[in-house]
Design an enzyme around this catalytic site. Structure first.
Site, mmCIF file in Angstrom:
data_model
loop_
_atom_site.group_PDB
_atom_site.id
_atom_site.type_symbol
_atom_site.label_atom_id
_atom_site.label_comp_id
_atom_site.label_asym_id
_atom_site.label_seq_id
_atom_site.Cartn_x
_atom_site.Cartn_y
_atom_site.Cartn_z
ATOM 1 N N THR A 196 137.977 -48.510 83.914
ATOM 2 C CA THR A 196 139.170 -47.692 84.148
ATOM 3 C C THR A 196 140.373 -48.274 83.413
ATOM 4 O O THR A 196 141.238 -47.532 82.959
ATOM 5 C CB THR A 196 139.502 -47.558 85.654
ATOM 6 N N GLN B 162 126.290 -50.774 85.360
ATOM 7 C CA GLN B 162 125.993 -49.370 85.623
ATOM 8 C C GLN B 162 126.671 -48.506 84.570
ATOM 9 O O GLN B 162 126.493 -47.293 84.567
ATOM 10 C CB GLN B 162 126.532 -48.972 87.001
ATOM 11 N N ASP C 218 129.102 -47.010 78.644
ATOM 12 C CA ASP C 218 130.091 -46.899 77.574
ATOM 13 C C ASP C 218 129.967 -47.936 76.457
ATOM 14 O O ASP C 218 130.639 -47.830 75.437
ATOM 15 C CB ASP C 218 131.516 -46.931 78.158
ATOM 16 N N HIS D 211 121.859 -47.967 83.546
ATOM 17 C CA HIS D 211 121.930 -46.516 83.363
ATOM 18 C C HIS D 211 121.861 -46.120 81.889
ATOM 19 O O HIS D 211 122.291 -45.034 81.513
ATOM 20 C CB HIS D 211 123.217 -45.960 84.012
ATOM 21 N N SER E 17 132.543 -51.861 91.379
ATOM 22 C CA SER E 17 131.476 -50.989 91.868
ATOM 23 C C SER E 17 131.630 -50.803 93.364
ATOM 24 O O SER E 17 131.904 -51.754 94.083
ATOM 25 C CB SER E 17 130.096 -51.580 91.574
ATOM 26 N N SER E 18 131.452 -49.579 93.813
ATOM 27 C CA SER E 18 131.569 -49.307 95.245
ATOM 28 C C SER E 18 130.268 -49.664 95.974
ATOM 29 O O SER E 18 130.192 -49.557 97.190
ATOM 30 C CB SER E 18 131.924 -47.842 95.475
ATOM 31 N N ASN F 58 136.825 -55.051 93.978
ATOM 32 C CA ASN F 58 136.750 -53.596 93.906
ATOM 33 C C ASN F 58 137.945 -53.008 94.647
ATOM 34 O O ASN F 58 138.363 -53.529 95.678
ATOM 35 C CB ASN F 58 135.449 -53.083 94.529
#
Ligand code: ZN
Length: 246
Positions: free
Chosen positions: A32, A105, A108, A123, A190-191, A215
């Protein structure tokens, strides 16, 4: 300066101990600060679009137009993103022997762009476009331009794991091993709500690792963490970097 600073010193000491392995687990929050949308937070990408309709193997097979539009947009957004301070600190730590691997995860490619080399991409990655039918590799530009597979004429797909698909077993196996061997396990952005992401920190912790979680929102594993912060990732890593010193 308080209890938190003391815990941070313990974390830095564990990472710096001879032979100690530190595994870093990163999720959408890691990117982010590079301007890429978060997935599950309220203002994230998933708030505006329904991923269950677009980022799925079913959509790829039966609604290729929308599927293609969704990933083309994400690719263009990702091509403009640059590694942030957090990515750069992790790459620096790897080169100094302070980080042994990154389990991510994210699709990008920003860890690699920052210079990290041991990266397990749970991923997949946007960089690895292939044919839906025969698996022949293709370029990202070919995918965006809707070019057919050069080998069989089939449609192209991004090399990412879609909903309804299994995670790549090589990345998964390496990540499990790294979790078991880690003296320190750091979660960044990461949640921890999706399996197996939520299991790896727990396995590391049970095997004796120092578990740190950075997080913004609460995670189901917060109670298990030896160090927990909701500050920005760049901020946290800079602070830890200064405690580690040279
Ligand atoms: Zn093909």
């Amino acid at each position: 300066m308080g209890a938190d600073r003391e815990r941070l010193k313990v974390l830095a000491e564990r990472m710096s101990a001879p032979g100690a392995k530190t595994a870093v687990f990163t999720g959408a929050g890691m990117s982010t600060e590079s301007g890429l949308s978060d997935f599950r937070s309220k203002d994230g990408l998933w708030g505006k679009l329904d991923p269950m309709e677009l980022a799925t193997a079913t959509a790829m097979r039966h609604n290729y137009g929308e599927f293609h539009k969704f990933y083309s947009n994400r690719f263009v957004q990702m091509e403009q993103a640059l590694p942030n301070d957090g990515h750069r600190i992790l790459a620096d730590w790897e080169s100094r022997g302070l980080v042994s691997c990154i389990i991510t995860q994210n699709i990008d490619g920003l860890h690699a762009a920052a210079g990290s080399s041991v990266i397990y991409e749970l991923h997949g990655s946007v960089g690895r476009v292939r044919c839906m039918d025969c698996g022949n590799p293709a370029t990202r530009a070919d995918f965006i331009d809707l070019k057919p597979c050069k080998s069989c004429g089939g449609r192209l797909r991004p090399g990412v794991v879609l909903f309804e698909e299994g995670l790549p077993s090589d990345a998964l196996d390496s990540s499990w091993s790294a979790s078991e061997e880690a003296a320190v396990f750091i979660v960044l952005g990461s949640s921890l709500q999706v399996s197996p992401a939520n299991q790896m920190p727990a396995i590391a912790k049970r095997a004796g690792a120092f578990l740190a979680i950075c997080n913004r929102d609460v995670t189901p594993l917060d109670g298990m963490a030896d160090y927990r912060t909701n500050e920005g990732i760049g901020e946290f890593l800079k602070e830890l970097d200064s405690v580690i010193g040279d």
